[in-house]
Design a protein around this motif. Sequence first.
Motif, PDB file in Angstrom:
ATOM      1  N   GLY A  81       0.825  -1.200   0.000  1.00 39.71           N
ATOM      2  CA  GLY A  81       0.000   0.000   0.000  1.00 39.71           C
ATOM      3  C   GLY A  81       0.857   1.248   0.000  1.00 39.71           C
ATOM      4  N   VAL A  82       0.248   2.352  -0.442  1.00 40.39           N
ATOM      5  CA  VAL A  82       0.926   3.641  -0.484  1.00 40.39           C
ATOM      6  C   VAL A  82      -0.019   4.699   0.057  1.00 40.39           C
ATOM      7  CG1 VAL A  82       1.960   5.405  -1.961  1.00 40.39           C
ATOM      8  CG2 VAL A  82       2.350   2.985  -2.466  1.00 40.39           C
ATOM      9  N   ASP A  83       0.464   5.473   1.006  1.00 41.91           N
ATOM     10  CA  ASP A  83      -0.282   6.607   1.551  1.00 41.91           C
ATOM     11  C   ASP A  83       0.488   7.861   1.192  1.00 41.91           C
ATOM     12  OD1 ASP A  83      -2.215   8.039   3.001  1.00 41.91           O
ATOM     13  OD2 ASP A  83      -0.960   8.008   4.792  1.00 41.91           O
ATOM     14  N   PHE A  84      -0.182   8.854   0.588  1.00 39.18           N
ATOM     15  CA  PHE A  84       0.563  10.029   0.141  1.00 39.18           C
ATOM     16  C   PHE A  84      -0.273  11.286   0.262  1.00 39.18           C
ATOM     17  CE2 PHE A  84      -1.741   8.461  -3.465  1.00 39.18           C
ATOM     18  CZ  PHE A  84      -2.058   9.552  -4.254  1.00 39.18           C
ATOM     19  N   ALA A  85       0.424  12.410   0.329  1.00 40.34           N
ATOM     20  CA  ALA A  85      -0.214  13.703   0.481  1.00 40.34           C
ATOM     21  C   ALA A  85      -0.706  14.220  -0.870  1.00 40.34           C
ATOM     22  CB  ALA A  85       0.771  14.699   1.084  1.00 40.34           C
ATOM     23  N   THR A  86      -1.542  15.229  -0.834  1.00 37.61           N
ATOM     24  CA  THR A  86      -2.023  15.868  -2.051  1.00 37.61           C
ATOM     25  C   THR A  86      -0.854  16.429  -2.851  1.00 37.61           C
ATOM     26  OG1 THR A  86      -4.077  16.479  -0.935  1.00 37.61           O
ATOM     27  CG2 THR A  86      -3.535  17.682  -2.945  1.00 37.61           C
ATOM     28  N   MET A  87      -0.914  16.307  -4.162  1.00 35.61           N
ATOM     29  CA  MET A  87       0.132  16.843  -5.022  1.00 35.61           C
ATOM     30  C   MET A  87       0.176  18.370  -4.889  1.00 35.61           C
ATOM     31  SD  MET A  87       1.096  13.982  -6.455  1.00 35.61           S
ATOM     32  CE  MET A  87       2.249  14.712  -7.599  1.00 35.61           C
ATOM     33  N   GLY A  88       1.379  18.902  -4.746  1.00 37.53           N
ATOM     34  CA  GLY A  88       1.545  20.349  -4.659  1.00 37.53           C
ATOM     35  C   GLY A  88       2.581  20.825  -5.655  1.00 37.53           C
ATOM     36  N   PRO A  89       2.485  22.063  -6.138  1.00 37.64           N
ATOM     37  CA  PRO A  89       3.420  22.545  -7.144  1.00 37.64           C
ATOM     38  C   PRO A  89       4.771  22.929  -6.544  1.00 37.64           C
ATOM     39  CG  PRO A  89       1.905  24.295  -6.555  1.00 37.64           C
ATOM     40  CD  PRO A  89       1.436  23.053  -5.821  1.00 37.64           C
ATOM     41  N   LEU A  90       5.834  22.640  -7.276  1.00 33.37           N
ATOM     42  CA  LEU A  90       7.124  23.242  -6.963  1.00 33.37           C
ATOM     43  C   LEU A  90       7.016  24.729  -7.261  1.00 33.37           C
ATOM     44  CD1 LEU A  90       9.442  20.587  -8.657  1.00 33.37           C
ATOM     45  CD2 LEU A  90       9.186  20.955  -6.189  1.00 33.37           C
ATOM     46  N   LYS A  91       7.640  25.560  -6.409  1.00 30.73           N
ATOM     47  CA  LYS A  91       7.442  27.000  -6.533  1.00 30.73           C
ATOM     48  C   LYS A  91       8.719  27.718  -6.952  1.00 30.73           C
ATOM     49  CE  LYS A  91       3.777  27.052  -3.054  1.00 30.73           C
ATOM     50  NZ  LYS A  91       3.342  27.578  -1.733  1.00 30.73           N
ATOM     51  N   SER A  92       8.537  28.754  -7.720  1.00 28.36           N
ATOM     52  CA  SER A  92       9.646  29.586  -8.169  1.00 28.36           C
ATOM     53  C   SER A  92      10.170  30.437  -7.010  1.00 28.36           C
ATOM     54  CB  SER A  92       9.183  30.503  -9.297  1.00 28.36           C
ATOM     55  OG  SER A  92       8.255  31.464  -8.788  1.00 28.36           O
ATOM     56  N   ALA A  93      11.198  31.215  -7.281  1.00 35.47           N
ATOM     57  CA  ALA A  93      11.752  32.116  -6.261  1.00 35.47           C
ATOM     58  C   ALA A  93      10.718  33.147  -5.820  1.00 35.47           C
ATOM     59  CB  ALA A  93      12.993  32.815  -6.808  1.00 35.47           C
ATOM     60  N   GLN A  94       9.737  33.407  -6.687  1.00 29.93           N
ATOM     61  CA  GLN A  94       8.681  34.381  -6.362  1.00 29.93           C
ATOM     62  C   GLN A  94       7.508  33.735  -5.628  1.00 29.93           C
ATOM     63  OE1 GLN A  94      10.086  34.148  -9.592  1.00 29.93           O
ATOM     64  NE2 GLN A  94      11.524  35.740  -8.912  1.00 29.93           N
ATOM     65  N   GLY A  95       7.576  32.407  -5.416  1.00 29.16           N
ATOM     66  CA  GLY A  95       6.525  31.723  -4.681  1.00 29.16           C
ATOM     67  C   GLY A  95       5.340  31.302  -5.517  1.00 29.16           C
ATOM     68  N   THR A  96       5.492  31.302  -6.839  1.00 25.86           N
ATOM     69  CA  THR A  96       4.406  30.914  -7.733  1.00 25.86           C
ATOM     70  C   THR A  96       4.756  29.615  -8.458  1.00 25.86           C
ATOM     71  OG1 THR A  96       5.349  32.264  -9.512  1.00 25.86           O
ATOM     72  CG2 THR A  96       3.683  33.290  -8.086  1.00 25.86           C
ATOM     73  N   PRO A  97       3.748  28.834  -8.867  1.00 23.71           N
ATOM     74  CA  PRO A  97       4.024  27.630  -9.665  1.00 23.71           C
ATOM     75  C   PRO A  97       4.685  28.012 -10.989  1.00 23.71           C
ATOM     76  CG  PRO A  97       1.789  27.572  -8.785  1.00 23.71           C
ATOM     77  CD  PRO A  97       2.319  28.945  -8.537  1.00 23.71           C
ATOM     78  N   TYR A  98       5.499  27.103 -11.511  1.00 23.90           N
ATOM     79  CA  TYR A  98       6.180  27.381 -12.772  1.00 23.90           C
ATOM     80  C   TYR A  98       5.203  27.310 -13.942  1.00 23.90           C
ATOM     81  CZ  TYR A  98      10.507  26.525 -10.158  1.00 23.90           C
ATOM     82  OH  TYR A  98      11.527  26.576  -9.254  1.00 23.90           O
TER      83      TYR A  98
END
Length: 308
Positions: A81-98
């Motif tokens: 089995g695998v338990d995992f968190a919600t997918m989240g975006p990697l963020k740029s230096a400005q804090g926004t998704p690429y």
Amino acid sequence: MRTRFVITITALAALLALDLGAQPVSNAQLVSAYSWHGKGEHFGGFSGLEVSEDGKNFIAITDRGYVTQGSFSREKQVISGVDFATMGPLKSAQGTPYSRFWSDSEGLASNMDGPLFVSFEAKHRVTRYGGPKRNGKALKKHPDFKKLQNNSSLEALAIDGNGTLYTIPERTGIEGSPFPVYRLRAGRPQWDKPFSIPRFAPYLPVGADIGPDGKFYLLERHLSGILGFTSRVRRFDITPTGFTNEVELLRTPVGLHDNLEGLAVWRDNDDNIRLTMVSDDNFKFFQVTEFVEYVVLTPSPDTDAPSN
């Protein structure tokens, strides 16, 4: 028309014979092949993987700039089995998704309790993150990076216990030439290119890790047309003069697994090296996301260890 058909079939048979002529080899034993399912448009395309020293927890990234953390359940050391968190975006230096052109994340390197390093192959670069939810900071580039091929650059990324990074492009731009190894020593501002890895067609690098034994492990794959993928894992000693004592640990039959791209190496309770891999389904319905795990058996004390 019939003659052309026979010629075409004959040529196809010859091509398949050439492609599949080498018999699969293995110094590793398959112990887990677990289909991983998730929901949402961002689940899939997994390209990078790290696993904790005890094999319980993992971090995975996708090739669309998303990251997740999770844990494995095991029954008799087999993934159940695998338990995992919600997918989240990697963020740029400005804090926004690429944006799409900047988000092609491929390689992942982390000691699990420290920062994450991610390599990208559209805008060729390696970026440091203080954690999965922290903003990224791009590292200074090697001059070669700007000349790398689009969609075939910094696929494999690994970090050693001292914090030194190693990255390898998927393609060299010159058919048959060795794969260059770029190294960023801990505390140094600039990458160097101290050595290379021999290239043996048709496999290309897609993932890497440095095991608890201090050795460098390289995951490579080849797409054999409609028949599917075959994968290979090679192991090297890291020395001041280069990667030496190459051993091919694994070469899988075509179609046995999907598109394995992420590799993590750890040691289990029996003191055996484990190769845990994750597949990139390319967000296609006819492909699968799976965790695949092989064990490299440790020779018994009364058995001569295989030579490198």
